[in-house]
Scaffold this active site. Sequence first.
Site, PDB file in Angstrom:
ATOM      1  N   ARG A 123      -2.706   3.322  -9.074  1.00 47.90           N
ATOM      2  CA  ARG A 123      -3.485   3.703 -10.270  1.00 47.90           C
ATOM      3  C   ARG A 123      -2.860   4.941 -10.895  1.00 47.90           C
ATOM      4  O   ARG A 123      -3.391   6.046 -10.807  1.00 47.90           O
ATOM      5  CB  ARG A 123      -4.935   3.958  -9.884  1.00 47.90           C
ATOM      6  CG  ARG A 123      -5.725   2.688  -9.898  1.00 47.90           C
ATOM      7  CD  ARG A 123      -7.209   2.902  -9.821  1.00 47.90           C
ATOM      8  NE  ARG A 123      -7.878   1.622 -10.056  1.00 47.90           N
ATOM      9  CZ  ARG A 123      -9.165   1.418  -9.900  1.00 47.90           C
ATOM     10  NH1 ARG A 123      -9.957   2.392  -9.533  1.00 47.90           N
ATOM     11  NH2 ARG A 123      -9.692   0.232 -10.128  1.00 47.90           N
ATOM     12  N   GLN A 128      -0.489   1.360 -15.616  1.00 50.67           N
ATOM     13  CA  GLN A 128      -1.771   0.856 -16.138  1.00 50.67           C
ATOM     14  C   GLN A 128      -1.674  -0.570 -16.670  1.00 50.67           C
ATOM     15  O   GLN A 128      -2.575  -1.375 -16.478  1.00 50.67           O
ATOM     16  CB  GLN A 128      -2.280   1.777 -17.245  1.00 50.67           C
ATOM     17  CG  GLN A 128      -3.284   2.779 -16.730  1.00 50.67           C
ATOM     18  CD  GLN A 128      -3.748   3.739 -17.809  1.00 50.67           C
ATOM     19  OE1 GLN A 128      -3.361   3.619 -18.966  1.00 50.67           O
ATOM     20  NE2 GLN A 128      -4.575   4.688 -17.427  1.00 50.67           N
ATOM     21  N   ASP A 131      -2.038  -3.159 -13.908  1.00 48.97           N
ATOM     22  CA  ASP A 131      -3.155  -2.980 -12.974  1.00 48.97           C
ATOM     23  C   ASP A 131      -4.163  -4.136 -13.084  1.00 48.97           C
ATOM     24  O   ASP A 131      -5.170  -4.061 -13.789  1.00 48.97           O
ATOM     25  CB  ASP A 131      -3.823  -1.625 -13.278  1.00 48.97           C
ATOM     26  CG  ASP A 131      -4.924  -1.290 -12.292  1.00 48.97           C
ATOM     27  OD1 ASP A 131      -5.261  -2.143 -11.442  1.00 48.97           O
ATOM     28  OD2 ASP A 131      -5.472  -0.173 -12.371  1.00 48.97           O
ATOM     29  N   SER A 134      -7.912  -3.562 -12.020  1.00 50.28           N
ATOM     30  CA  SER A 134      -8.757  -2.977 -13.063  1.00 50.28           C
ATOM     31  C   SER A 134      -9.099  -4.008 -14.133  1.00 50.28           C
ATOM     32  O   SER A 134     -10.240  -4.092 -14.593  1.00 50.28           O
ATOM     33  CB  SER A 134      -8.070  -1.766 -13.717  1.00 50.28           C
ATOM     34  OG  SER A 134      -8.018  -0.702 -12.797  1.00 50.28           O
ATOM     35  N   TYR A 229      -8.536   6.787  -6.166  1.00 50.57           N
ATOM     36  CA  TYR A 229      -9.661   6.042  -5.597  1.00 50.57           C
ATOM     37  C   TYR A 229     -10.630   7.001  -4.916  1.00 50.57           C
ATOM     38  O   TYR A 229     -10.272   8.128  -4.561  1.00 50.57           O
ATOM     39  CB  TYR A 229      -9.157   5.019  -4.569  1.00 50.57           C
ATOM     40  CG  TYR A 229      -8.576   3.786  -5.208  1.00 50.57           C
ATOM     41  CD1 TYR A 229      -9.396   2.782  -5.699  1.00 50.57           C
ATOM     42  CD2 TYR A 229      -7.197   3.628  -5.338  1.00 50.57           C
ATOM     43  CE1 TYR A 229      -8.880   1.646  -6.297  1.00 50.57           C
ATOM     44  CE2 TYR A 229      -6.656   2.496  -5.930  1.00 50.57           C
ATOM     45  CZ  TYR A 229      -7.508   1.512  -6.410  1.00 50.57           C
ATOM     46  OH  TYR A 229      -6.992   0.394  -6.998  1.00 50.57           O
TER      47      TYR A 229
HETATM   48  P1  NAD Z   1     -13.214   1.218  -8.580  1.00 53.54           P
HETATM   49  O1  NAD Z   1     -12.477   1.804  -7.436  1.00 53.54           O
HETATM   50  O2  NAD Z   1     -12.709   1.441  -9.945  1.00 53.54           O
HETATM   51  O3  NAD Z   1     -14.735   1.665  -8.556  1.00 53.54           O
HETATM   52  C1  NAD Z   1     -15.472   1.740  -7.401  1.00 53.54           C
HETATM   53  C2  NAD Z   1     -16.384   2.912  -7.566  1.00 53.54           C
HETATM   54  O4  NAD Z   1     -17.249   2.982  -6.439  1.00 53.54           O
HETATM   55  C3  NAD Z   1     -15.636   4.251  -7.643  1.00 53.54           C
HETATM   56  O5  NAD Z   1     -15.918   4.877  -8.882  1.00 53.54           O
HETATM   57  C4  NAD Z   1     -16.187   5.017  -6.474  1.00 53.54           C
HETATM   58  O6  NAD Z   1     -16.295   6.418  -6.725  1.00 53.54           O
HETATM   59  C5  NAD Z   1     -17.519   4.343  -6.280  1.00 53.54           C
HETATM   60  N1  NAD Z   1     -18.133   4.620  -4.983  1.00 53.54           N
HETATM   61  C6  NAD Z   1     -17.537   4.828  -3.779  1.00 53.54           C
HETATM   62  N2  NAD Z   1     -18.458   5.104  -2.853  1.00 53.54           N
HETATM   63  C7  NAD Z   1     -19.666   5.072  -3.481  1.00 53.54           C
HETATM   64  C8  NAD Z   1     -20.992   5.303  -3.085  1.00 53.54           C
HETATM   65  N3  NAD Z   1     -21.287   5.633  -1.818  1.00 53.54           N
HETATM   66  N4  NAD Z   1     -21.960   5.186  -3.999  1.00 53.54           N
HETATM   67  C9  NAD Z   1     -21.702   4.867  -5.296  1.00 53.54           C
HETATM   68  N5  NAD Z   1     -20.445   4.654  -5.731  1.00 53.54           N
HETATM   69  C10 NAD Z   1     -19.453   4.765  -4.859  1.00 53.54           C
HETATM   70  O7  NAD Z   1     -13.319  -0.330  -8.253  1.00 53.54           O
HETATM   71  P2  NAD Z   1     -13.528  -1.491  -9.306  1.00 53.54           P
HETATM   72  O8  NAD Z   1     -12.184  -1.973  -9.699  1.00 53.54           O
HETATM   73  O9  NAD Z   1     -14.496  -1.084 -10.320  1.00 53.54           O
HETATM   74  O10 NAD Z   1     -14.180  -2.586  -8.361  1.00 53.54           O
HETATM   75  C11 NAD Z   1     -15.491  -2.372  -7.870  1.00 53.54           C
HETATM   76  C12 NAD Z   1     -15.892  -3.469  -6.903  1.00 53.54           C
HETATM   77  O11 NAD Z   1     -15.949  -4.698  -7.604  1.00 53.54           O
HETATM   78  C13 NAD Z   1     -14.906  -3.674  -5.756  1.00 53.54           C
HETATM   79  O12 NAD Z   1     -15.616  -3.937  -4.572  1.00 53.54           O
HETATM   80  C14 NAD Z   1     -14.119  -4.880  -6.192  1.00 53.54           C
HETATM   81  O13 NAD Z   1     -13.560  -5.606  -5.128  1.00 53.54           O
HETATM   82  C15 NAD Z   1     -15.205  -5.645  -6.864  1.00 53.54           C
HETATM   83  N6  NAD Z   1     -14.765  -6.707  -7.778  1.00 53.54           N
HETATM   84  C16 NAD Z   1     -15.427  -7.864  -7.650  1.00 53.54           C
HETATM   85  C17 NAD Z   1     -15.092  -8.918  -8.432  1.00 53.54           C
HETATM   86  C18 NAD Z   1     -15.875 -10.184  -8.286  1.00 53.54           C
HETATM   87  O14 NAD Z   1     -15.646 -11.118  -9.020  1.00 53.54           O
HETATM   88  N7  NAD Z   1     -16.800 -10.202  -7.356  1.00 53.54           N
HETATM   89  C19 NAD Z   1     -14.036  -8.824  -9.354  1.00 53.54           C
HETATM   90  C20 NAD Z   1     -13.383  -7.594  -9.493  1.00 53.54           C
HETATM   91  C21 NAD Z   1     -13.772  -6.525  -8.686  1.00 53.54           C
END
Ligand code: NAD
Length: 379
Positions: A123, A128, A131, A134, A229
Amino acid sequence: MKIGILKEIAPYEKRVALVPSIVKHLVQDNHAVYVQSGAGQTSFADDEAFRQSGTEVLPSAAAVCDRAEVLLKVQPPRTPDELALLKAGGHYIGFLSPFTDVDTIRAMARMNMTVFSMEMVPRITRAQSMDALSAMATVAGYKAVLLAADQIAKFMPLLMTAAGTITPANVLVLGAGVAGLQAIATAKRLGAAVEAFDPRPVVKEQVESLGARFVEMPMPEDTETEGGYAKQQSDAFLKQEQDVIAQRLPKVDIVITTAQIFGKPAPELITAEMVRLMRAGAVIVDLATEQGGNCALTELNRTVTAHDVTIIGAGNLPSLVPVHASQMYAKNISNLFTHLYQTGGFDFKDEITQSTCLVHDGQIKNALVDEALKTKGNA
Ligand code: NAD
């Protein structure tokens, strides 16, 4: 280079790794592109559109693998048959679930392949446009809200009608990274009252700039890695966070959870007991389902109901928006491809090349993934 595109065989997968508009640029750059017939069908890019972009359409996956020097994929090889199609010594770029699908990575190393993982794009500003995590999180955050809106038995916006005033739905977003911020923006566009929490202090301003309320709680001190992250939080902090969330739950109609620590199991933010606190008819969409889920009751790729609350373990949301998800993914993967193959050989001193390369010359090249493979034992 000779680039190959296969039809994805994973269940529910509707994306394709390259779309015709991106192929055009690769062909202009003197690459040859081979696509398996029907590869774009589920994302509405038919063989004819690929042909017009300069692609050679081949009848089978085997024919593509035979001609291609580098395969561009969405999903990792899913079956022994798909793995067996890959050429020993061949090159591969795609999602590879590097922390969980260790057997596939080991098999690719045994086949002396050169393998780059889309999950490991760092990241950093320079990367970008490559990515894909994202990009796909943007799609997932958007679609998660639509799924929830479809499921709740209420309107989302404030409505003032002759039949009375309808108050807006209350949405709580936990984790405001890429997916969370898109979920906030989408829920706001639908007229909901939105609040959100994330332990990284920089996020407060981003949440507020989207018109949502930031849920206040004492913040941990050291929250972010150099890679951008979130760091893993202490058990004490998570307990404190659960207490604050528990106070919000009786008032919310929708919870979208997106909290993740890269490469680690998802933090449990909503226990089974906490689900009881929610309103009847409320909905949780758990985006962290593939990492175990942020809610204790989430089941991967299933929708379950507990205490009159619907919990959606939404596994592959980008696949539900296959046209734009493929378009974004194709842009990301072609940018990474161009970066990697712009000179004769790979520059392993370059941060992007070093971070994304999982396997080269039969060796595991990425330290984080090597560590994960060792933890899971030597097969
Ligand atoms: P990201 O790393 O950009 O965001 C994750 C956020 O979670 C971060 O801002 C982090 O600070 C926060 N976080 C960490 N610990 C925390 C806590 N205890 N309480 C609250 N927030 C907390 O990740 P992303 O790219 O936004 O992805 C988020 C999730 O969505 C991941 O688990 C990813 O695998 C999932 N995702 C799922 C799908 C799907 O189709 N199901 C698709 C894409 C991403």
